[in-house]
Design a protein around this motif. Sequence first.
Motif, short mmCIF file in Angstrom:
data_model
loop_
_atom_site.label_atom_id
_atom_site.label_comp_id
_atom_site.label_asym_id
_atom_site.label_seq_id
_atom_site.Cartn_x
_atom_site.Cartn_y
_atom_site.Cartn_z
N CYS A 1 0.83 -1.20 0.00
CA CYS A 1 0.00 0.00 0.00
C CYS A 1 0.87 1.25 0.00
O CYS A 1 0.59 2.21 -0.74
CB CYS A 1 -0.92 -0.02 1.22
N ARG A 2 1.92 1.26 0.81
CA ARG A 2 2.78 2.43 0.88
C ARG A 2 3.45 2.72 -0.45
O ARG A 2 3.55 3.87 -0.87
CB ARG A 2 3.86 2.22 1.95
N ARG A 3 3.87 1.66 -1.13
CA ARG A 3 4.57 1.82 -2.40
C ARG A 3 3.62 1.77 -3.59
O ARG A 3 4.02 1.94 -4.72
CB ARG A 3 5.64 0.73 -2.54
N ARG A 4 2.36 1.52 -3.33
CA ARG A 4 1.30 1.36 -4.34
C ARG A 4 1.71 0.31 -5.38
O ARG A 4 1.70 0.53 -6.59
CB ARG A 4 0.99 2.69 -5.03
N VAL A 5 2.07 -0.86 -4.87
CA VAL A 5 2.39 -2.01 -5.71
C VAL A 5 1.13 -2.86 -5.85
O VAL A 5 0.53 -3.26 -4.85
CB VAL A 5 3.53 -2.85 -5.09
N ALA A 6 0.72 -3.13 -7.06
CA ALA A 6 -0.51 -3.88 -7.29
C ALA A 6 -0.39 -5.30 -6.76
O ALA A 6 0.66 -5.95 -6.90
CB ALA A 6 -0.85 -3.91 -8.78
N MET A 7 -1.46 -5.79 -6.17
CA MET A 7 -1.51 -7.18 -5.71
C MET A 7 -1.49 -8.10 -6.92
O MET A 7 -2.41 -8.07 -7.75
CB MET A 7 -2.77 -7.42 -4.89
N PRO A 8 -0.45 -8.93 -7.07
CA PRO A 8 -0.41 -9.82 -8.23
C PRO A 8 -1.21 -11.10 -7.99
O PRO A 8 -1.70 -11.35 -6.88
CB PRO A 8 1.08 -10.14 -8.36
N ASN A 9 -1.31 -11.88 -9.03
CA ASN A 9 -1.98 -13.17 -8.92
C ASN A 9 -1.13 -14.13 -8.09
O ASN A 9 0.09 -14.09 -8.13
CB ASN A 9 -2.19 -13.75 -10.33
N PHE A 10 -1.78 -14.98 -7.32
CA PHE A 10 -1.09 -16.02 -6.58
C PHE A 10 -1.87 -17.31 -6.75
O PHE A 10 -3.04 -17.30 -7.11
CB PHE A 10 -0.94 -15.65 -5.10
N TRP A 11 -1.22 -18.45 -6.52
CA TRP A 11 -1.84 -19.75 -6.78
C TRP A 11 -2.51 -19.70 -8.16
O TRP A 11 -3.69 -20.01 -8.33
CB TRP A 11 -2.89 -20.09 -5.72
N ASN B 1 -5.01 -0.74 -9.69
CA ASN B 1 -3.75 -0.80 -8.95
C ASN B 1 -4.01 -0.98 -7.46
O ASN B 1 -3.44 -0.29 -6.63
CB ASN B 1 -2.93 0.47 -9.21
N SER B 2 -4.89 -1.93 -7.13
CA SER B 2 -5.15 -2.22 -5.72
C SER B 2 -3.99 -3.00 -5.12
O SER B 2 -3.60 -4.04 -5.66
CB SER B 2 -6.44 -3.04 -5.57
N PRO B 3 -3.43 -2.55 -3.99
CA PRO B 3 -2.36 -3.32 -3.35
C PRO B 3 -2.87 -4.57 -2.63
O PRO B 3 -2.07 -5.39 -2.21
CB PRO B 3 -1.78 -2.32 -2.33
N SER B 4 -4.19 -4.71 -2.49
CA SER B 4 -4.72 -5.80 -1.67
C SER B 4 -5.57 -6.81 -2.41
O SER B 4 -5.75 -7.93 -1.93
CB SER B 4 -5.57 -5.21 -0.52
N ASN B 5 -6.11 -6.46 -3.59
CA ASN B 5 -7.13 -7.32 -4.20
C ASN B 5 -6.80 -7.60 -5.65
O ASN B 5 -6.97 -6.74 -6.52
CB ASN B 5 -8.50 -6.63 -4.08
N PHE B 6 -6.34 -8.82 -5.93
CA PHE B 6 -5.97 -9.21 -7.29
C PHE B 6 -7.16 -9.17 -8.23
O PHE B 6 -7.06 -8.71 -9.37
CB PHE B 6 -5.36 -10.61 -7.31
N VAL B 7 -8.32 -9.67 -7.79
CA VAL B 7 -9.50 -9.71 -8.66
C VAL B 7 -9.89 -8.31 -9.11
O VAL B 7 -10.26 -8.10 -10.27
CB VAL B 7 -10.68 -10.42 -7.95
N TYR B 8 -9.80 -7.34 -8.20
CA TYR B 8 -10.09 -5.95 -8.58
C TYR B 8 -9.17 -5.52 -9.72
O TYR B 8 -9.62 -4.86 -10.66
CB TYR B 8 -9.89 -5.04 -7.36
N ASN B 9 -7.91 -5.88 -9.64
CA ASN B 9 -6.95 -5.48 -10.68
C ASN B 9 -7.17 -6.25 -11.98
O ASN B 9 -6.93 -5.73 -13.07
CB ASN B 9 -5.52 -5.72 -10.20
N HIS B 10 -7.62 -7.48 -11.85
CA HIS B 10 -7.67 -8.38 -13.01
C HIS B 10 -8.90 -8.14 -13.89
O HIS B 10 -8.80 -8.18 -15.12
CB HIS B 10 -7.65 -9.83 -12.53
N ILE B 11 -10.06 -7.90 -13.27
CA ILE B 11 -11.28 -7.77 -14.06
C ILE B 11 -11.16 -6.58 -15.02
O ILE B 11 -10.92 -5.45 -14.61
CB ILE B 11 -12.51 -7.59 -13.13
N GLY B 12 -11.33 -6.86 -16.28
CA GLY B 12 -11.36 -5.82 -17.29
C GLY B 12 -10.02 -5.30 -17.77
O GLY B 12 -9.97 -4.45 -18.66
N HIS B 13 -8.92 -5.82 -17.22
CA HIS B 13 -7.64 -5.20 -17.58
C HIS B 13 -7.21 -5.51 -19.01
O HIS B 13 -6.64 -4.65 -19.69
CB HIS B 13 -6.54 -5.56 -16.57
#
Length: 490
Positions: free
Chosen positions: A67-77, A244-256
């Motif tokens: 969150c501090r660095r605004r790094v997007a949460m990537p996919n895991f598993w 660019n959510s640091p916490s939620n991969f699905v938020y970042n993934h939908i529609g990208h």
Amino acid sequence: MSAHQSPAKIRASLSHPIVDGDGHWLEYAPVFSDKMRKAGGDKAAAGFLAALNATTEALKLTPEERCRRRVAMPNFWNRQAENTLDRATAMMPKMLYDRLDEIGLDFAIVYPTAGLRLPRIKDDETRRAVIRAYNIVSAEYFSGLENRLTPAAIIPMHHPEEAIAELEFVTKELGSKVGMFGSGMSRPVPAAEAGDAESKRFTVSYDVLAIDSGYDYDPVWKTCVALGIAPTFHSSASGQGLRNSPSNFVYNHIGHFAAAGHAVAKAIFLGGVTRRFPELRFAFLEGGVGWGCQLFGDLIEHWERRGAPALERMKPEKLDRTLLMQKVEQYGYSDIAAALKARDGWPSPDTQHLTGNRDELDDFAACKITKKQDWLGLYATPFYFGCEADDRMNATAFGRGNPFGARLNAIFSSDIGHFDVIDFRDPVPEAYELVEKELITPDDFRDFTFANTVRLWGTQNPRFFDGTVVAKEAAAVLNGNGRMKTAADD
């Protein structure tokens, strides 16, 4: 699978083949990087592994640090584990080849997985070394399987000359027939680097190639025509802007994928690329066709309101200031009347010609639109949209509600090899559900799973399907025995 017919049963009921326009394989990094080292040296192997490790490093960060660095949460598993058979199939092209009938596919274009991130490598020398070695090794893995599988070579687009060099190499030295082109490359904003207050909102901009780029990509498009390569984009918008959510991969993934495709398609159209290169075909993968239908309508509606004829109606000097004043006074708005008199009417003479210091005010000038057929020739014909099998929006491609009754070129994309395909045997039955539910016709399904894909690559390269198991049927499509005539052909 119990809710579906089997892929083999569906395939047996059809009078046409099924061609997968966008499947994926999983490059096993420890072995793949060793092969890259032999093909391109230590820089190629190290650059490849560094690109992959970026995701690992982001996953190591705490939520607070991301969150501090605004790094997007990537996919895991992000790989199938329970379905080990499919995991193995994705890793080994020979095994995929052996299972194609079971999956319901006659022929497949196979895109990278690890390779998807390589066009984003920032260092020029590293990027070129990594992509050259990747393309060599990828071609080796698919050697001998050409009659049913063909891999996509990676085409870097940071600079036109590197794109042209890689196009020349992969087509002439490796025999590549499909290119995965980069787009949305981050570019430094000079004013931000110089401390400009307004530009501090940005550290980079994203290059969409055809408008506002620092480079002229027309030589690349010209090379594509000469080499018979249709540019296909599998670009990402995850981690950018509002994804660019640091916490939620699905938020970042939908529609990208759709957002990335939307950006470059819009630029190619408004930049006049399809006007200057009418023979070229473009594909935007994995984002579906819903955004393509929406963009088609949006462009037409904006042209009606912001094209050259509409702008003529908007010229400030055409405002009848006398009538405006009469109406303001008639309805008793004395304060507005006083302000208009103080400013010598509205718009005031010193601001009415502020147009951004542009010589050409028509945003559609490069398209040279004069008639209905221009919209079909500049958008509906050259653009193709990769659609995953279970996307209900696929039905929107087939003329129902689209401007002029146009059918957009949706192409079946299994996306096998990635986390969202639970079982490799699912995509064909899921795509066929649209026929079973009468949302599309059998003729639509033929276009979706076969004819559109043939036209995408075969129009660009008439020999694309030579030597494949679908050569005869593809030739019939390219010779004019394609889909039924629609309003878009009038």
